[in-house]
Design a protein around this motif. Structure first.
Motif, PDB file in Angstrom:
ATOM      1  N   LEU A  17     -13.347 -50.356  32.341  1.00 30.43           N
ATOM      2  CA  LEU A  17     -13.523 -49.174  31.363  1.00 30.43           C
ATOM      3  C   LEU A  17     -12.727 -49.202  30.056  1.00 30.43           C
ATOM      4  O   LEU A  17     -11.648 -49.514  30.250  1.00 30.43           O
ATOM      5  CB  LEU A  17     -12.911 -47.919  32.305  1.00 30.43           C
ATOM      6  CG  LEU A  17     -13.071 -46.660  31.832  1.00 30.43           C
ATOM      7  CD1 LEU A  17     -14.128 -46.044  31.782  1.00 30.43           C
ATOM      8  CD2 LEU A  17     -12.039 -45.714  32.735  1.00 30.43           C
ATOM      9  N   SER A  18     -13.280 -48.595  29.372  1.00 26.19           N
ATOM     10  CA  SER A  18     -13.015 -48.444  27.922  1.00 26.19           C
ATOM     11  C   SER A  18     -12.760 -47.030  27.747  1.00 26.19           C
ATOM     12  O   SER A  18     -13.567 -46.316  27.832  1.00 26.19           O
ATOM     13  CB  SER A  18     -13.881 -49.108  26.684  1.00 26.19           C
ATOM     14  OG  SER A  18     -13.300 -48.938  25.500  1.00 26.19           O
ATOM     15  N   TYR A  19     -11.441 -46.558  27.402  1.00 24.77           N
ATOM     16  CA  TYR A  19     -11.296 -45.137  27.153  1.00 24.77           C
ATOM     17  C   TYR A  19     -10.141 -45.013  26.080  1.00 24.77           C
ATOM     18  O   TYR A  19      -9.015 -45.418  25.962  1.00 24.77           O
ATOM     19  CB  TYR A  19     -10.921 -44.508  28.542  1.00 24.77           C
ATOM     20  CG  TYR A  19     -10.365 -42.890  28.462  1.00 24.77           C
ATOM     21  CD1 TYR A  19     -11.478 -42.233  28.296  1.00 24.77           C
ATOM     22  CD2 TYR A  19      -9.051 -42.653  28.544  1.00 24.77           C
ATOM     23  CE1 TYR A  19     -11.112 -40.584  27.995  1.00 24.77           C
ATOM     24  CE2 TYR A  19      -8.848 -41.253  28.511  1.00 24.77           C
ATOM     25  CZ  TYR A  19      -9.758 -40.389  28.215  1.00 24.77           C
ATOM     26  OH  TYR A  19      -9.537 -38.795  28.069  1.00 24.77           O
ATOM     27  N   GLN A  20     -10.255 -44.213  25.108  1.00 22.90           N
ATOM     28  CA  GLN A  20      -9.616 -43.991  24.018  1.00 22.90           C
ATOM     29  C   GLN A  20      -8.748 -45.231  23.405  1.00 22.90           C
ATOM     30  O   GLN A  20      -7.675 -45.611  23.304  1.00 22.90           O
ATOM     31  CB  GLN A  20      -8.390 -42.853  24.330  1.00 22.90           C
ATOM     32  CG  GLN A  20      -8.960 -41.748  24.610  1.00 22.90           C
ATOM     33  CD  GLN A  20      -7.871 -40.650  24.985  1.00 22.90           C
ATOM     34  OE1 GLN A  20      -6.810 -40.997  25.263  1.00 22.90           O
ATOM     35  NE2 GLN A  20      -8.376 -39.487  25.000  1.00 22.90           N
ATOM     36  N   SER A  21      -9.740 -46.229  23.275  1.00 22.56           N
ATOM     37  CA  SER A  21      -9.482 -47.473  22.589  1.00 22.56           C
ATOM     38  C   SER A  21      -8.740 -48.411  23.414  1.00 22.56           C
ATOM     39  O   SER A  21      -7.999 -49.242  22.854  1.00 22.56           O
ATOM     40  CB  SER A  21      -8.890 -47.103  21.049  1.00 22.56           C
ATOM     41  OG  SER A  21      -9.913 -46.513  20.390  1.00 22.56           O
ATOM     42  N   ALA A  22      -8.516 -48.214  24.676  1.00 22.95           N
ATOM     43  CA  ALA A  22      -7.727 -49.083  25.564  1.00 22.95           C
ATOM     44  C   ALA A  22      -8.660 -49.585  26.857  1.00 22.95           C
ATOM     45  O   ALA A  22      -9.836 -48.713  27.058  1.00 22.95           O
ATOM     46  CB  ALA A  22      -6.541 -48.088  26.211  1.00 22.95           C
ATOM     47  N   LEU A  23      -8.268 -50.693  27.347  1.00 23.44           N
ATOM     48  CA  LEU A  23      -9.276 -51.098  28.465  1.00 23.44           C
ATOM     49  C   LEU A  23      -8.314 -50.903  29.497  1.00 23.44           C
ATOM     50  O   LEU A  23      -7.149 -51.174  29.925  1.00 23.44           O
ATOM     51  CB  LEU A  23      -9.548 -52.686  27.980  1.00 23.44           C
ATOM     52  CG  LEU A  23     -10.316 -53.185  26.854  1.00 23.44           C
ATOM     53  CD1 LEU A  23     -10.413 -54.608  26.638  1.00 23.44           C
ATOM     54  CD2 LEU A  23     -11.728 -52.492  27.229  1.00 23.44           C
ATOM     55  N   TYR A  24      -9.037 -50.719  30.668  1.00 25.08           N
ATOM     56  CA  TYR A  24      -8.460 -50.239  32.085  1.00 25.08           C
ATOM     57  C   TYR A  24      -9.451 -51.145  33.225  1.00 25.08           C
ATOM     58  O   TYR A  24     -10.557 -51.312  32.909  1.00 25.08           O
ATOM     59  CB  TYR A  24      -8.355 -48.805  32.581  1.00 25.08           C
ATOM     60  CG  TYR A  24      -7.692 -48.133  31.650  1.00 25.08           C
ATOM     61  CD1 TYR A  24      -6.169 -48.120  31.700  1.00 25.08           C
ATOM     62  CD2 TYR A  24      -8.096 -47.423  30.182  1.00 25.08           C
ATOM     63  CE1 TYR A  24      -5.485 -47.104  30.981  1.00 25.08           C
ATOM     64  CE2 TYR A  24      -7.346 -46.613  29.194  1.00 25.08           C
ATOM     65  CZ  TYR A  24      -6.029 -46.856  29.709  1.00 25.08           C
ATOM     66  OH  TYR A  24      -5.206 -46.042  28.862  1.00 25.08           O
ATOM     67  N   LEU A  25      -8.878 -51.679  34.093  1.00 27.02           N
ATOM     68  CA  LEU A  25      -9.445 -51.923  35.195  1.00 27.02           C
ATOM     69  C   LEU A  25      -9.100 -50.962  36.290  1.00 27.02           C
ATOM     70  O   LEU A  25      -8.013 -50.541  36.647  1.00 27.02           O
ATOM     71  CB  LEU A  25      -8.824 -53.333  35.765  1.00 27.02           C
ATOM     72  CG  LEU A  25      -9.066 -54.562  35.053  1.00 27.02           C
ATOM     73  CD1 LEU A  25      -8.751 -55.616  35.541  1.00 27.02           C
ATOM     74  CD2 LEU A  25     -10.686 -54.785  34.648  1.00 27.02           C
ATOM     75  N   ILE A  26     -10.213 -50.470  36.768  1.00 29.38           N
ATOM     76  CA  ILE A  26     -10.418 -49.173  37.795  1.00 29.38           C
ATOM     77  C   ILE A  26     -10.984 -49.848  39.117  1.00 29.38           C
ATOM     78  O   ILE A  26     -11.773 -50.440  38.997  1.00 29.38           O
ATOM     79  CB  ILE A  26     -11.081 -48.189  37.232  1.00 29.38           C
ATOM     80  CG1 ILE A  26     -10.883 -47.784  35.948  1.00 29.38           C
ATOM     81  CG2 ILE A  26     -11.399 -47.025  38.185  1.00 29.38           C
ATOM     82  CD1 ILE A  26      -9.549 -46.813  35.844  1.00 29.38           C
ATOM     83  N   PRO A  27     -10.136 -49.575  40.076  1.00 30.11           N
ATOM     84  CA  PRO A  27     -10.909 -49.972  41.449  1.00 30.11           C
ATOM     85  C   PRO A  27     -12.343 -49.507  41.609  1.00 30.11           C
ATOM     86  O   PRO A  27     -12.695 -48.231  41.346  1.00 30.11           O
ATOM     87  CB  PRO A  27      -9.924 -49.338  42.596  1.00 30.11           C
ATOM     88  CG  PRO A  27      -8.578 -49.266  42.000  1.00 30.11           C
ATOM     89  CD  PRO A  27      -8.855 -48.841  40.594  1.00 30.11           C
ATOM     90  N   ASN A  28     -13.078 -50.260  42.067  1.00 28.91           N
ATOM     91  CA  ASN A  28     -14.648 -50.078  42.227  1.00 28.91           C
ATOM     92  C   ASN A  28     -14.935 -49.320  43.367  1.00 28.91           C
ATOM     93  O   ASN A  28     -15.881 -49.812  44.340  1.00 28.91           O
ATOM     94  CB  ASN A  28     -15.523 -51.327  41.857  1.00 28.91           C
ATOM     95  CG  ASN A  28     -16.924 -50.977  41.565  1.00 28.91           C
ATOM     96  OD1 ASN A  28     -17.269 -49.867  41.220  1.00 28.91           O
ATOM     97  ND2 ASN A  28     -17.592 -51.886  41.796  1.00 28.91           N
TER      98      ASN A  28
END
Length: 119
Positions: free
Chosen positions: A60-71
């Motif tokens: 997930l990209s949110y506010q110019s940062a990348l995250y790994l979110i449990p699917n």
């Protein structure tokens, strides 16, 4: 309503060189373009499964940062990766259409924030 990477009228963006995501052994190289603005949020729907310690994540990209979110949808365990981001910055589950605040999802202790370093 905006699905995944956004509308086609936005500029294209690419990784301009390979990067190594800290905590992962995989190098992320140039990807196909995705239409988005600088601050647009997007879900990496076209990426292969990302599994770490037995848990599947989505990018997930949110506010110019990348995250790994449990699917996993918090409601019934559906695949959030195939949902979309609505106008309220919520990820909408494709199974039951429940909407979850991105802010709350990234604040969970199971979410990983990625940092990149040049290879």
């Amino acid at each position: 309503m905006e699905y995944g990477f956004g509308s086609a009228d936005r500029r294209h963006w690419f990784f301009d060189r390979p990067v190594r995501l800290q905590g992962f052994s995989t190098v992320v190289g140039r990807t196909r373009g995705c239409a988005m603005s600088e601050a647009a949020s997007w879900i990496g729907q076209d990426l292969p499964p990302i599994v770490r310690d037995g848990t599947e994540y989505f990018l997930l990209s949110y506010q110019s940062a990348l995250y790994l979110i449990p699917n996993r949808c918090p409601h019934r365990g559906g695949p959030l990766k195939f949902g979309f981001i609505n106008e309220h910055n919520q990820i909408v589950c494709p199974m039951h259409h429940n909407a979850y605040s991105i802010e709350r999802l990234i604040a969970r202790d199971t979410t990983l924030k990625l940092t990149a370093e040049p290879v």
